[in-house]
Design a protein around this motif. Structure first.
Motif, mmCIF file in Angstrom:
data_model
loop_
_atom_site.group_PDB
_atom_site.id
_atom_site.type_symbol
_atom_site.label_atom_id
_atom_site.label_comp_id
_atom_site.label_asym_id
_atom_site.label_seq_id
_atom_site.Cartn_x
_atom_site.Cartn_y
_atom_site.Cartn_z
ATOM 1 N N ASP A 228 -50.357 -21.360 -33.979
ATOM 2 C CA ASP A 228 -50.481 -20.197 -33.102
ATOM 3 C C ASP A 228 -51.932 -19.720 -33.033
ATOM 4 N N ALA A 229 -52.600 -19.708 -34.179
ATOM 5 C CA ALA A 229 -54.004 -19.298 -34.208
ATOM 6 C C ALA A 229 -54.871 -20.276 -33.429
ATOM 7 N N MET A 230 -54.527 -21.561 -33.509
ATOM 8 C CA MET A 230 -55.281 -22.575 -32.791
ATOM 9 C C MET A 230 -55.160 -22.367 -31.284
ATOM 10 N N LEU A 231 -53.948 -22.052 -30.794
ATOM 11 C CA LEU A 231 -53.752 -21.824 -29.362
ATOM 12 C C LEU A 231 -54.610 -20.665 -28.873
ATOM 13 N N SER A 232 -54.678 -19.599 -29.666
ATOM 14 C CA SER A 232 -55.504 -18.444 -29.297
ATOM 15 C C SER A 232 -56.975 -18.829 -29.256
ATOM 16 N N PHE A 233 -57.393 -19.634 -30.227
ATOM 17 C CA PHE A 233 -58.791 -20.063 -30.282
ATOM 18 C C PHE A 233 -59.149 -20.921 -29.077
ATOM 19 N N ILE A 234 -58.249 -21.830 -28.689
ATOM 20 C CA ILE A 234 -58.517 -22.734 -27.564
ATOM 21 C C ILE A 234 -58.688 -21.946 -26.270
ATOM 22 N N ASP A 235 -57.747 -21.031 -25.999
ATOM 23 C CA ASP A 235 -57.808 -20.292 -24.740
ATOM 24 C C ASP A 235 -58.935 -19.263 -24.723
ATOM 25 N N GLY A 236 -59.390 -18.858 -25.895
ATOM 26 C CA GLY A 236 -60.479 -17.895 -25.956
ATOM 27 C C GLY A 236 -61.847 -18.527 -25.988
ATOM 28 N N ASN A 237 -61.893 -19.860 -26.042
ATOM 29 C CA ASN A 237 -63.168 -20.571 -26.120
ATOM 30 C C ASN A 237 -63.691 -20.864 -24.717
ATOM 31 N N ASN A 238 -64.955 -20.581 -24.493
ATOM 32 C CA ASN A 238 -65.533 -20.747 -23.163
ATOM 33 C C ASN A 238 -66.368 -22.008 -23.004
ATOM 34 N N GLU A 239 -66.354 -22.891 -24.010
ATOM 35 C CA GLU A 239 -67.125 -24.124 -23.878
ATOM 36 C C GLU A 239 -66.505 -25.019 -22.813
ATOM 37 N N ALA A 240 -67.363 -25.782 -22.120
ATOM 38 C CA ALA A 240 -66.874 -26.674 -21.059
ATOM 39 C C ALA A 240 -65.955 -27.739 -21.624
ATOM 40 N N VAL A 241 -66.276 -28.250 -22.823
ATOM 41 C CA VAL A 241 -65.473 -29.272 -23.486
ATOM 42 C C VAL A 241 -65.283 -28.864 -24.943
ATOM 43 N N LEU A 242 -64.046 -28.847 -25.386
ATOM 44 C CA LEU A 242 -63.720 -28.505 -26.768
ATOM 45 C C LEU A 242 -62.894 -29.633 -27.364
ATOM 46 N N ALA A 243 -63.290 -30.154 -28.511
ATOM 47 C CA ALA A 243 -62.568 -31.253 -29.167
ATOM 48 C C ALA A 243 -62.101 -30.806 -30.537
ATOM 49 N N LEU A 244 -60.826 -31.076 -30.839
ATOM 50 C CA LEU A 244 -60.243 -30.646 -32.106
ATOM 51 C C LEU A 244 -59.430 -31.771 -32.731
ATOM 52 N N ARG A 245 -59.393 -31.797 -34.058
ATOM 53 C CA ARG A 245 -58.521 -32.708 -34.793
ATOM 54 C C ARG A 245 -57.495 -31.879 -35.560
ATOM 55 N N VAL B 112 -42.924 -23.650 -26.573
ATOM 56 C CA VAL B 112 -43.409 -23.806 -25.209
ATOM 57 C C VAL B 112 -44.677 -22.960 -25.035
ATOM 58 N N HIS B 113 -45.714 -23.592 -24.517
ATOM 59 C CA HIS B 113 -46.988 -22.888 -24.331
ATOM 60 C C HIS B 113 -47.767 -23.566 -23.210
ATOM 61 N N LEU B 114 -48.898 -23.005 -22.858
ATOM 62 C CA LEU B 114 -49.769 -23.600 -21.853
ATOM 63 C C LEU B 114 -51.215 -23.354 -22.234
ATOM 64 N N HIS B 115 -52.112 -24.086 -21.586
ATOM 65 C CA HIS B 115 -53.549 -23.919 -21.803
ATOM 66 C C HIS B 115 -54.223 -23.615 -20.472
ATOM 67 N N ARG B 116 -55.281 -22.844 -20.545
ATOM 68 C CA ARG B 116 -56.065 -22.569 -19.328
ATOM 69 C C ARG B 116 -56.910 -23.780 -18.941
ATOM 70 N N LYS B 117 -57.036 -24.738 -19.867
ATOM 71 C CA LYS B 117 -57.862 -25.918 -19.625
ATOM 72 C C LYS B 117 -56.984 -27.165 -19.543
ATOM 73 N N THR B 118 -57.509 -28.181 -18.898
ATOM 74 C CA THR B 118 -56.859 -29.487 -18.902
ATOM 75 C C THR B 118 -56.988 -30.081 -20.303
ATOM 76 N N GLN B 119 -55.910 -30.676 -20.809
ATOM 77 C CA GLN B 119 -55.903 -31.215 -22.174
ATOM 78 C C GLN B 119 -55.680 -32.725 -22.164
ATOM 79 N N LEU C 33 -49.819 -25.830 -17.219
ATOM 80 C CA LEU C 33 -48.468 -26.401 -17.277
ATOM 81 C C LEU C 33 -47.803 -26.053 -18.603
ATOM 82 N N GLN C 34 -46.645 -25.427 -18.538
ATOM 83 C CA GLN C 34 -45.903 -25.099 -19.757
ATOM 84 C C GLN C 34 -45.329 -26.380 -20.365
ATOM 85 N N HIS C 35 -45.495 -26.528 -21.674
ATOM 86 C CA HIS C 35 -45.007 -27.728 -22.344
ATOM 87 C C HIS C 35 -44.769 -27.427 -23.824
#
Length: 277
Positions: free
Chosen positions: A18-35, A46-53, A85-87
């Motif tokens: 849940d914390a990761m989802l908040s971090f992803i959507d709150g990040n303004n970098e053009a490209v974000l990579a996570l492991r 079920v969740h969605l992202h503001r960015k293409t994943q 897209l919700q997934h």
């Protein structure tokens, strides 16, 4: 956060997800990579992202579900998920995930697509994952991102998506089929169950899914077999349970759809395929 490979990897907990989802959507970098590393059986809500994943399965097998279908991500493959897209996702085995999140104006797609991740793309993603840990802003990082964006646009698509019809009665049959696949399931049986003529059923099914019933059935049989193969079940048992007359027929269909035998296809995950006499 996960430790680096040299220090060992730990599984992600639900609260960390849940914390990761908040971090992803709150990040303004053009490209974000996570492991991230998920345990077998982990299910994300079920969740969605503001960015293409780009959801890359470095190891393990994942199923991603949307309202319109399900997509399987075996090792060495990725799923491009449209922004907004919700997934949800389910880990069929322990999974190490490398994800790249990109603003939709850089990479945009109107539907989920399973792609084969090339060696070049994998190495570029690995470089970005390592670089995001350091959060360095260098010309090298810019070049890596630029080359990765170009490579992603050329990744070959694989038939590991399984569209689901919107009509509830047909969708229910499709869900049941995945739990008990049958390679010899007939159009007439499904049409009769639904109270339709053969001609009406074939027309409606194609309109709902975009593919013929026979094509969907073939994809669904392979789709349903991958989690079991990834868990180490024998090819013989999986093939016979799916209604194939013999292992050879199953392997031929598997190779036709995915380009290699079951053992070769899952080799990168470290799963040993057991064969019985």
């Amino acid at each position: 956060m996960l430790d680096d490979h040299s220090q060992g990897l730990s599984f992600l907990r639900s609260d960390e997800h849940d914390a990761m989802l908040s971090f992803i959507d709150g990040n303004n970098e053009a490209v974000l990579a996570l492991r991230r590393v998920y345990p077998e059986g982990f299910k994300s809500p079920v969740h969605l992202h503001r960015k293409t994943q780009l959801w890359f399965a470095h190891s393990g097998v994942v199923i991603v579900s949307t309202g319109d279908g399900r997509w399987m991500i075996p090792p060495g493959h990725g799923l491009i998920i449209p922004a907004g897209l919700q997934h949800s996702s389910e880990m069929i085995s322990d999974v190490e995930m490398h994800s790249v999140y990109v603003h939709r104006d850089v990479i945009n797609t109107d539907r989920p697509r399973v792609v084969e991740v090339t060696v070049l793309a994998e190495n570029l993603i690995e470089e970005l994952v390592q670089d995001d840990v350091r959060r360095s802003a260098t010309r090298r990082r810019e070049l890596v991102m630029e080359l990765l964006m170009d490579e992603i646009s050329q990744l070959p698509e694989k038939p590991l998506g399984l569209p689901f019809p919107s009509q509830p009665n047909i969708a229910a049959l499709c869900r049941h089929f995945l739990s008990a696949p049958a390679a010899n399931a007939s159009i007439d049986d499904w049409a009769q169950t639904l109270g339709m003529s053969r001609r009406t059923f074939t027309r409606v099914f194609r309109a709902e899914t975009g593919v013929s019933f026979v094509t969907w059935r073939q994809q669904a049989c392979i789709f349903a077999s991958l989690p079991r193969l990834a868990n180490g079940e024998s090819v013989t048992n999986v093939a016979l349970d799916a209604g194939y007359e013999n292992v050879s027929a199953f392997t031929t269909m598997f190779r036709r759809m995915l380009g290699s035998s079951p053992s070769a296809y899952l080799k990168s995950s470290g799963v040993r395929i057991v064969r019985h006499p």
